[in-house]
Design an enzyme around this catalytic site. Structure first.
Site, PDB file in Angstrom:
ATOM      1  CB  SER A 232      -0.945   0.028   1.206  1.00  0.00           C
ATOM      2  OG  SER A 232      -0.233   0.303   2.393  1.00  0.00           O
TER       3      SER A 232
ATOM      4  CE  LYS B 154      -2.351   1.986   4.763  1.00  0.00           C
ATOM      5  NZ  LYS B 154      -1.548   0.848   5.185  1.00  0.00           N
TER       6      LYS B 154
END
Length: 236
Positions: free
Chosen positions: A157, A195
């Site tokens: 991701s 993230k």
């Protein structure tokens, strides 16, 4: 002898890697140097590579590493006098402080860091609290010998931030973050994920760097910052 634009680009790459631990994207370079197209950035990157200042790593997103710096940057001064620095950018388009002078590229003793296990760059996995092994990292990556740890990345991701499945990320332990920083987040007390962090109006956005993944919006009380990305180690 480097041109003005080549020095500006090298300085911008060095500053961004010092701040985020990963090189900037070509779009960020284009905006920072106020160029109209990415083809100009490709030419500058190629010129720097041919002159031995940077190296492009094949088959990797954003895979640039600085091999050496010209004297003007390694001494933290501008020998060209009056030269404009490139604009530092973040996705909020807010004004950033002038990039710090680049540090000389000197050999630093390796430091052993604990590897706390695996971190998900994808769907969050269970939080990690035990040391699985230790890894040697360059001392130049760290601001001090304490309050740092490493994690193995699992998932894709964050590939557009130059972080790939199987990489080892170096994390500075801290419980706060600025918007736009890449962090280790503990979600709801039991899920850990890597993230980009943004906070607004009582919500926290955990952003992926891969369009295949959606941004997660969570109440602030559900997200605890566990540390900030400061470096990356890749094995081939």
């Amino acid at each position: 002898m480097l041109t003005k634009k080549q020095i500006q680009l090298l300085e911008f790459i060095q500053g961004r890697m010092a701040r985020d631990g990963v090189p900037p994207s070509f779009d960020e370079m284009k905006l920072a140097l106020d160029l109209r197209s990415k083809s100009g950035i490709h030419r500058l990157v190629t010129a720097l590579e041919e002159r031995g200042f940077i190296r492009r790593l094949p088959h990797r997103a954003r895979a640039l590493e600085i091999v050496r710096l010209p004297d003007a940057l390694s001494k933290g001064s501008d020998s060209r006098g009056g030269e404009m620095r490139p604009r530092a950018l973040d996705s909020d388009k807010a004004a950033q402080p002038t990039l710090p002078p680049a540090a000389p590229l000197v050999e630093a003793a390796a430091i052993e860091l604990p590897v706390m296990g695996r971190i998900a760059a994808g769907v969050p996995i269970e939080a990690i609290s035990e040391v699985s092994h230790h890894i040697a990292v360059p001392g130049s990556m760290l601001t001090s010998r304490e309050h740092h740890y490493a994690l193995e990345v699992r998932g894709d991701s964050m590939i557009e931030a130059g972080i790939n499945d199987g990489d080892v990320v170096v994390i500075r332990e801290q419980d706060f973050a600025d918007n736009g920083e890449i962090i280790v987040a503990l979600v709801d007390g039991h899920e850990a994920t890597l993230k980009r962090y943004r906070r607004k109006n009582g919500l926290v956005a955990l952003e992926a760097a891969n369009p295949a993944y959606e941004t997660r919006l969570l109440p602030e009380h559900m997200v605890r910052v566990q540390g900030r990305l400061v470096g990356l180690i890749r094995s081939y």
